[in-house]
Scaffold this motif. Structure first.
Motif, short mmCIF file in Angstrom:
data_model
loop_
_atom_site.label_atom_id
_atom_site.label_comp_id
_atom_site.label_asym_id
_atom_site.label_seq_id
_atom_site.Cartn_x
_atom_site.Cartn_y
_atom_site.Cartn_z
N ILE A 66 52.07 72.74 0.65
CA ILE A 66 51.31 71.02 0.53
C ILE A 66 52.78 69.89 0.63
O ILE A 66 52.58 69.71 1.37
CB ILE A 66 50.54 71.13 -0.56
N ARG A 67 53.40 70.22 -0.24
CA ARG A 67 53.99 69.05 -0.08
C ARG A 67 55.09 69.38 1.01
O ARG A 67 54.79 68.14 1.68
CB ARG A 67 56.10 69.27 -1.38
N GLY A 68 54.80 70.28 1.82
CA GLY A 68 55.32 70.09 3.93
C GLY A 68 55.27 69.72 4.40
O GLY A 68 55.02 68.65 5.25
N ALA A 69 53.55 69.94 4.34
CA ALA A 69 52.44 69.22 5.04
C ALA A 69 52.05 67.24 4.78
O ALA A 69 51.81 67.26 5.42
CB ALA A 69 51.27 70.01 4.79
N PRO A 93 42.79 64.83 4.66
CA PRO A 93 41.92 66.04 6.21
C PRO A 93 43.48 66.18 7.26
O PRO A 93 43.42 67.18 7.24
CB PRO A 93 41.69 64.56 6.94
N GLN A 94 44.26 65.46 7.20
CA GLN A 94 45.56 66.05 7.98
C GLN A 94 46.72 66.98 6.99
O GLN A 94 47.18 67.80 7.39
CB GLN A 94 47.27 65.03 8.15
N VAL A 95 46.85 66.99 5.61
CA VAL A 95 47.30 67.82 4.75
C VAL A 95 46.94 68.86 4.73
O VAL A 95 47.20 70.24 5.64
CB VAL A 95 47.39 67.39 3.67
N ALA A 96 45.41 69.01 5.43
CA ALA A 96 44.31 70.05 5.00
C ALA A 96 45.07 70.82 6.21
O ALA A 96 45.41 72.64 5.93
CB ALA A 96 42.15 70.19 4.93
N ARG A 97 44.62 70.27 7.18
CA ARG A 97 44.93 70.93 8.59
C ARG A 97 46.50 71.66 8.32
O ARG A 97 46.52 72.66 9.09
CB ARG A 97 45.29 69.87 9.77
N GLY A 106 48.98 69.74 -7.25
CA GLY A 106 48.95 68.76 -8.62
C GLY A 106 50.31 68.91 -8.49
O GLY A 106 51.75 68.26 -8.22
N LEU A 107 51.59 70.13 -8.62
CA LEU A 107 52.74 69.70 -8.65
C LEU A 107 53.16 69.27 -7.50
O LEU A 107 54.74 68.96 -7.12
CB LEU A 107 53.07 71.96 -8.44
N ALA A 108 52.82 69.65 -5.66
CA ALA A 108 53.02 68.24 -5.07
C ALA A 108 53.19 67.02 -5.54
O ALA A 108 54.10 66.47 -4.57
CB ALA A 108 52.38 68.77 -3.71
N ALA A 109 52.09 66.65 -5.49
CA ALA A 109 51.88 64.77 -6.11
C ALA A 109 52.91 65.00 -6.94
O ALA A 109 54.25 63.78 -6.56
CB ALA A 109 50.99 64.74 -6.35
N MET A 110 53.31 65.51 -8.13
CA MET A 110 54.57 65.54 -8.76
C MET A 110 55.88 65.07 -8.08
O MET A 110 57.24 64.64 -8.70
CB MET A 110 54.52 66.27 -10.08
#
Lengths: 236, 243
Positions: A122-125, A154-158, A41-45
């Protein structure tokens, strides 16, 4: 050191320590799961076009990452009950005494920190995913949820896996701090056993060995997960 | 939020700032020295020494700092007669000594990995050049390898400094009244966690802000014309980026 103290059943503390380890694992998993959700959620923000959202997320991660976890735990532990009772009386007109179960309080305490750390990961990914791919998805007419589900997640998870592995190790070790608010996990159980047997070294050593086992084991798990996630990746 | 109360507790919490700073400074100084030794032992060819150094690093990074603190402070009580015979019981009885010892060993484990990465990033050509002009091993280390390694390791070490400022809060669990210890005392007496959190948190953020700036300044000062040519390693998952 008297190892018969670690016997199973009434004679020793073996089963109690094992139960403490189970509580540690459960609270770590719960806090980690909640933390990753908060982090997403924070990464989305942080990536949102709306400036106030970005400011809030930036403030949250900066403050939480710069302040000791112990202080956050005291805030949630002592402040959480007051806030809960204020909400109960303000919104539902209930004026009796209520408090959250200690497990829930502990989970929230740890998730607050885990959320701040995983937000950065997550933001970095997300930023690693090439823009062209998302534009291509728009071009072929995918909807927002489709783009999220098929291209981004799928890509962010990796890409986020190594960083999220770090967050897990951190959360697992931070569970020891929850003992200060009274949740009977490894540390608390060790303190109780140490107090009643007068053998603190023995039981804190057992605690250390349990944590060592848990971190080593989960490290193996993340190694395997990374190998699995990178199966289809070409290497130079 | 009660503004009057907030202002009232500022001086009380400020009294903990020197304690926190002293705790961090002592542990960082001792820990850095130990970390250099551990990193060098890990990189020397004897597998027994390297293995022992790796074991030290692994154990201290894979267990929570709280366990380490309790093991030293409370655990030493179990060996009181032995420690008294050795004449070191006065040390282990002292919470400050135990806190500094635990924080030192802990930061040494993390820092040794940072220094090791720094040492490994020193271009081989520089070392060969030093040998070529006839420097002894000690001269080579003092004049070439170590300065270059430290410069390379500084950004990561800045992170470690911030983590240590946060980690020092755990000393409050063994009676030391640094910022977090005082904060807990005030919360327990007043039941006003929000105000205490705001003030104590602000002190920690201020300390970390200054520390970050100081490290960045050092990086700037130590920047050399010839930056190391070996590319830095890609970020990987390690046993715990933090405590």
């Amino acid at each position: 050191m008297d190892l018969s103290l670690l016997a199973w059943g009434d004679a020793g503390w073996g089963d109690q320590m094992a139960r403490g380890a189970v509580v540690t694992i459960l609270v770590a998993i719960a806090a980690y799961a909640l933390g990753v959700v908060i982090g997403a959620g924070l990464a989305a923000m942080k990536l949102a076009p709306l400036a106030p959202l970005r400011w809030f997320a930036e403030l949250y991660t900066t403050v939480i990452r710069g302040i000791p976890e112990l202080l956050v735990i005291y805030l949630v532990f002592f402040g959480g009950g007051t806030a809960l009772r204020a909400i109960a009386s303000g919104m539902f007109g209930y004026d009796g005494y209520i408090e959250l179960p200690i497990f829930v309080t502990g989970t929230i305490c740890l998730a607050v920190s885990a959320g701040a750390y995983s937000a950065e990961v997550i933001r970095g990914a997300v930023q690693v995913v090439p823009k062209g791919q998302l534009e291509a998805a728009v071009a072929v007419g995918m909807s927002r949820p489709q783009r999220l589900r098929r291209i981004l997640v799928p890509q962010v998870a990796r890409h986020a896996l190594p960083g999220l592995g770090n967050v897990w190790q951190l959360t697992l070790k931070d569970t020891s701090l929850i003992s200060v608010i009274g949740l009977v996990e490894i540390m608390r159980q060790a303190a109780v056993a140490a107090g009643s047997t007068k053998e603190p070294f023995t039981f804190y050593l057992v605690a250390a060995v349990l944590y060592l086992g848990l971190t080593s084991l989960s490290n193996r798990g993340f190694d395997a997960a990374e190998r699995w996630a990178n199966k289809g990746v070409r290497r130079a | 939020m009660d503004l009057g109360f907030l202002i009232e507790i500022i001086p009380r919490l400020a009294a903990g700032v020197p304690t926190t700073l002293l705790l961090v400074a002592q542990s960082l100084a001792l820990g850095f020295a130990l970390a250099v030794v551990v990193a060098l032992v890990r990189l020397q060819p004897n597998p027994l020494g390297a293995g022992a150094a790796y074991g030290f690093v692994y154990v201290f990074r894979a267990t929570p700092l709280l366990v380490q603190i309790f093991l030293i402070y409370y655990g030493s009580g179990q060996f009181r007669p032995v420690l008294e015979d050795l004449g070191v019981w006065v040390l282990f009885r002292d919470a400050w000594f135990c806190a500094v010892l635990a924080l030192t060993l802990n930061t040494a484990a993390y820092t040794s990995e940072i220094i090791r990465a720094g040492l490994q990033s020193v271009p081989l050509g520089q070392i060969e050049a030093g040998r070529a002009v006839g420097m002894s091993r000690l001269q080579l280390f003092r004049r070439v390898t170590f300065p270059l390694a430290v410069r390379q390791a500084l950004p990561a070490y800045g992170n470690e400094v911030i983590l240590m400022v946060k980690a020092s809060s755990l000393a409050s669990t063994i009676t030391i009244l640094e910022i977090t210890g005082i904060a807990k005392t005030i919360i327990a007496a007043s039941f006003r966690p929000v105000e205490v959190f705001v003030v104590a948190g602000a002190f920690y953020l201020a300390i970390n802000f200054v520390a970050t700036r100081a490290v960045r300044f050092a990086e700037h000062r130590l920047a050399t014309a010839s930056a190391p040519t070996r590319a830095p390693a890609a970020p990987t998952r390690q046993l715990a980026a933090t405590r």
